[in-house]
Design a protein around this motif. Structure first.
Motif, PDB file in Angstrom:
ATOM      1  N   GLU A  67       4.951  -4.904   3.750  1.00  0.00           N
ATOM      2  CA  GLU A  67       5.771  -5.210   4.928  1.00  0.00           C
ATOM      3  C   GLU A  67       4.956  -5.972   5.968  1.00  0.00           C
ATOM      4  OE1 GLU A  67       9.127  -2.977   7.692  1.00  0.00           O
ATOM      5  OE2 GLU A  67       7.850  -1.818   6.351  1.00  0.00           O
ATOM      6  N   SER A  68       3.677  -5.631   6.095  1.00  0.00           N
ATOM      7  CA  SER A  68       2.819  -6.368   7.030  1.00  0.00           C
ATOM      8  C   SER A  68       2.658  -7.814   6.572  1.00  0.00           C
ATOM      9  CB  SER A  68       1.449  -5.692   7.149  1.00  0.00           C
ATOM     10  OG  SER A  68       0.622  -5.973   6.031  1.00  0.00           O
ATOM     11  N   TYR A  69       2.628  -8.005   5.256  1.00  0.00           N
ATOM     12  CA  TYR A  69       2.551  -9.356   4.682  1.00  0.00           C
ATOM     13  C   TYR A  69       3.792 -10.151   5.060  1.00  0.00           C
ATOM     14  CZ  TYR A  69       2.390 -12.929   0.981  1.00  0.00           C
ATOM     15  OH  TYR A  69       2.380 -14.117   0.284  1.00  0.00           O
ATOM     16  N   GLU A  70       4.968  -9.523   4.944  1.00  0.00           N
ATOM     17  CA  GLU A  70       6.213 -10.197   5.302  1.00  0.00           C
ATOM     18  C   GLU A  70       6.254 -10.586   6.774  1.00  0.00           C
ATOM     19  OE1 GLU A  70       9.062  -7.243   3.948  1.00  0.00           O
ATOM     20  OE2 GLU A  70       9.687  -8.626   2.360  1.00  0.00           O
ATOM     21  N   ALA A  98      -2.551 -14.000   2.077  1.00  0.00           N
ATOM     22  CA  ALA A  98      -2.897 -13.513   0.740  1.00  0.00           C
ATOM     23  C   ALA A  98      -3.510 -12.130   0.864  1.00  0.00           C
ATOM     24  CB  ALA A  98      -3.876 -14.465   0.056  1.00  0.00           C
ATOM     25  N   GLU A  99      -3.168 -11.266  -0.082  1.00  0.00           N
ATOM     26  CA  GLU A  99      -3.703  -9.896  -0.096  1.00  0.00           C
ATOM     27  C   GLU A  99      -3.455  -9.194   1.239  1.00  0.00           C
ATOM     28  OE1 GLU A  99      -7.757 -10.114  -1.356  1.00  0.00           O
ATOM     29  OE2 GLU A  99      -7.259 -10.890  -3.341  1.00  0.00           O
ATOM     30  N   ALA A 128       3.682 -11.546   8.425  1.00  0.00           N
ATOM     31  CA  ALA A 128       2.593 -12.506   8.658  1.00  0.00           C
ATOM     32  C   ALA A 128       1.489 -11.932   9.537  1.00  0.00           C
ATOM     33  CB  ALA A 128       3.147 -13.796   9.273  1.00  0.00           C
ATOM     34  N   ALA A 129       1.132 -10.678   9.267  1.00  0.00           N
ATOM     35  CA  ALA A 129       0.058 -10.043  10.039  1.00  0.00           C
ATOM     36  C   ALA A 129      -1.276 -10.707   9.742  1.00  0.00           C
ATOM     37  CB  ALA A 129      -0.016  -8.557   9.700  1.00  0.00           C
ATOM     38  N   MET A 130      -2.126 -10.774  10.759  1.00  0.00           N
ATOM     39  CA  MET A 130      -3.470 -11.300  10.561  1.00  0.00           C
ATOM     40  C   MET A 130      -4.275 -10.409   9.623  1.00  0.00           C
ATOM     41  SD  MET A 130      -3.711 -14.109  12.222  1.00  0.00           S
ATOM     42  CE  MET A 130      -5.429 -14.278  11.815  1.00  0.00           C
ATOM     43  N   ASP A 131      -4.073  -9.091   9.764  1.00  0.00           N
ATOM     44  CA  ASP A 131      -4.824  -8.163   8.930  1.00  0.00           C
ATOM     45  C   ASP A 131      -4.154  -6.793   8.943  1.00  0.00           C
ATOM     46  OD1 ASP A 131      -6.872  -7.287   7.227  1.00  0.00           O
ATOM     47  OD2 ASP A 131      -8.404  -8.355   8.355  1.00  0.00           O
ATOM     48  N   TYR A 132      -4.614  -5.947   8.039  1.00  0.00           N
ATOM     49  CA  TYR A 132      -4.047  -4.615   7.842  1.00  0.00           C
ATOM     50  C   TYR A 132      -5.216  -3.658   7.705  1.00  0.00           C
ATOM     51  CZ  TYR A 132      -0.887  -1.128   5.678  1.00  0.00           C
ATOM     52  OH  TYR A 132      -0.146  -0.013   5.389  1.00  0.00           O
ATOM     53  N   LEU A 133      -5.498  -2.904   8.754  1.00  0.00           N
ATOM     54  CA  LEU A 133      -6.665  -2.024   8.789  1.00  0.00           C
ATOM     55  C   LEU A 133      -6.249  -0.589   8.514  1.00  0.00           C
ATOM     56  CD1 LEU A 133      -8.439  -3.396  12.002  1.00  0.00           C
ATOM     57  CD2 LEU A 133      -8.802  -4.087   9.622  1.00  0.00           C
ATOM     58  N   LEU A 134      -6.977   0.067   7.624  1.00  0.00           N
ATOM     59  CA  LEU A 134      -6.709   1.460   7.307  1.00  0.00           C
ATOM     60  C   LEU A 134      -7.623   2.375   8.111  1.00  0.00           C
ATOM     61  CD1 LEU A 134      -6.233   1.329   3.427  1.00  0.00           C
ATOM     62  CD2 LEU A 134      -4.478   1.829   5.136  1.00  0.00           C
ATOM     63  N   PRO A 139      -9.438 -17.533  -7.338  1.00  0.00           N
ATOM     64  CA  PRO A 139      -8.251 -18.207  -6.797  1.00  0.00           C
ATOM     65  C   PRO A 139      -7.523 -17.349  -5.767  1.00  0.00           C
ATOM     66  CG  PRO A 139      -8.319 -18.385  -9.184  1.00  0.00           C
ATOM     67  CD  PRO A 139      -9.379 -17.405  -8.808  1.00  0.00           C
ATOM     68  N   VAL A 140      -6.889 -18.027  -4.812  1.00  0.00           N
ATOM     69  CA  VAL A 140      -6.090 -17.364  -3.784  1.00  0.00           C
ATOM     70  C   VAL A 140      -4.622 -17.631  -4.089  1.00  0.00           C
ATOM     71  CG1 VAL A 140      -5.496 -17.310  -1.337  1.00  0.00           C
ATOM     72  CG2 VAL A 140      -7.893 -17.570  -2.037  1.00  0.00           C
ATOM     73  N   ILE A 141      -3.834 -16.572  -4.203  1.00  0.00           N
ATOM     74  CA  ILE A 141      -2.404 -16.702  -4.497  1.00  0.00           C
ATOM     75  C   ILE A 141      -1.608 -16.388  -3.233  1.00  0.00           C
ATOM     76  CG2 ILE A 141      -0.469 -15.842  -5.867  1.00  0.00           C
ATOM     77  CD1 ILE A 141      -2.481 -15.161  -8.063  1.00  0.00           C
ATOM     78  N   THR A 142      -0.683 -17.277  -2.880  1.00  0.00           N
ATOM     79  CA  THR A 142       0.110 -17.071  -1.663  1.00  0.00           C
ATOM     80  C   THR A 142       1.553 -17.496  -1.901  1.00  0.00           C
ATOM     81  OG1 THR A 142       0.225 -17.544   0.722  1.00  0.00           O
ATOM     82  CG2 THR A 142      -0.429 -19.352  -0.701  1.00  0.00           C
ATOM     83  N   LEU A 143       2.464 -16.870  -1.169  1.00  0.00           N
ATOM     84  CA  LEU A 143       3.888 -17.187  -1.269  1.00  0.00           C
ATOM     85  C   LEU A 143       4.172 -18.466  -0.489  1.00  0.00           C
ATOM     86  CD1 LEU A 143       6.731 -16.324  -2.181  1.00  0.00           C
ATOM     87  CD2 LEU A 143       6.912 -14.993  -0.072  1.00  0.00           C
TER      88      LEU A 143
END
Length: 232
Positions: free
Chosen positions: A88-91, A137-138, A93-99, A168-172
Motif C-alpha cells: 500500500e505504501s508503494y501504491e 521499486a521494492e 509512492a512513499a519515499m521509504d517504508y521503515l520498520l 536489475p530494478v523492476i518498477t511499475l
C-alpha cells in the motif's frame, strides 16, 4: 536548503525517537509533531511541508488513509511495526517504508533518499540534468544513475532496468512512459521490448546489438533511427 517536515505517530516514544533522529540532519527542519493523526492532518491543510514521517496503524485514522486524503502530498516516509502495509505504501509512492524499531543507519538512508529526490524535483541537484532517474521499486523510491544503465526491458505494465554492476530494478511503468523521462541523445528504442543506452553499444550485426553485457535484437522499425543516432 531546508526540508520542512512533520512527524505523526500515536506512540510518544516513537515520536521522540524520530524527532531526535531528525535533529541530527542539518537539512531537515522539524516544524511539528503530532500524537493525534487528525490534528496532524489539520495542520497539513494550512501548512504545506516537504516531508511527512507517519505511522500507519493509529486509533483515529490509518496513516495510509490520511496520506491518500491529502490534496498536496509531501514526500512520505512510513514508520510502522507492521510489514503487511508495504504494498500500500508503494501504491502511495512513499519515499521509504521503515520498520520499527528504527535504527539510525536505516533512517539515514531514508532521509538521504528524500534529500536526493527533493534536489532532483527542485532543480538543485549538482548532477547534469538527465543523468539520473527516480523510480519506485521494492516499496521505496530508488535513484538510478543513467550512466550505469545498459538497457531497459519491457514486461507489459512493468519495466526491468538493467545496469552494469547491480541487480536489475523492476518498477511499475510502461516502456513508453520511461522513454519520456530519458534523454533522447543517450537512449534509443530498438525493439518493442527494449530501450538501450547507446553509450553501451559495442557493435551492430545481423540486426543484433552487442552491448557491454547483453546482446539484443533490433527490429526493422528502429534500425534506421539507431544508425542515425550512432553516426552523430
Amino acid at each position: 536548503m531546508k526540508i520542512k517536515c512533520i512527524a505523526i505517530d500515536d506512540e510518544p516514544l516513537a515520536l521522540r525517537l524520530i524527532s531526535g533522529y531528525i535533529s541530527r540532519f542539518p537539512f531537515l527542519e522539524l516544524v511539528g509533531t503530532f500524537e493525534n493523526a487528525m490534528a496532524g492532518a489539520e495542520f497539513l491543510k494550512h501548512n504545506p511541508v516537504d516531508l511527512l514521517f507517519i505511522d500507519i496503524l493509529m486509533p483515529d485514522v490509518m496513516g495510509t488513509e490520511l496520506v491518500r486524503s491529502l490534496k498536496n502530498k509531501p514526500m512520505v516516509i512510513f514508520a510502522t511495526a507492521h510489514k503487511n502495509f508495504a504494498y500500500e505504501s508503494y501504491e502511495l509512492a512513499a519515499m521509504d517504508y521503515l520498520l520499527k524499531p528504527i535504527d539510525l543507519k536505516r533512517f539515514t538512508k531514508a532521509v538521504e533518499k528524500a534529500q536526493d529526490y527533493y534536489k532532483y524535483k527542485n532543480g538543485l541537484d549538482n548532477e547534469t540534468e538527465g543523468e539520473s532517474l527516480f523510480v519506485y521499486a521494492e516499496y521505496r523510491m530508488v535513484k538510478i544513475n543513467l550512466r550505469d544503465v545498459e538497457y531497459i526491458e519491457s514486461m507489459e505494465a512493468y519495466i526491468k532496468i538493467h545496469t552494469i554492476e547491480s541487480k536489475p530494478v523492476i518498477t511499475l511503468m510502461p516502456l513508453k512512459k520511461v522513454l519520456e523521462k530519458l534523454p533522447d541523445k543517450s537512449f534509443k528504442q530498438i525493439h518493442r521490448s527494449y530501450v538501450v543506452n547507446i553509450q553501451k553499444i559495442r557493435s551492430i550485426q545481423n540486426r543484433r546489438v552487442q552491448l557491454t553485457v547483453a546482446e539484443l535484437p533490433v527490429s526493422d522499425t528502429y534500425i534506421e533511427s539507431l544508425r542515425n543516432a550512432l553516426n552523430k
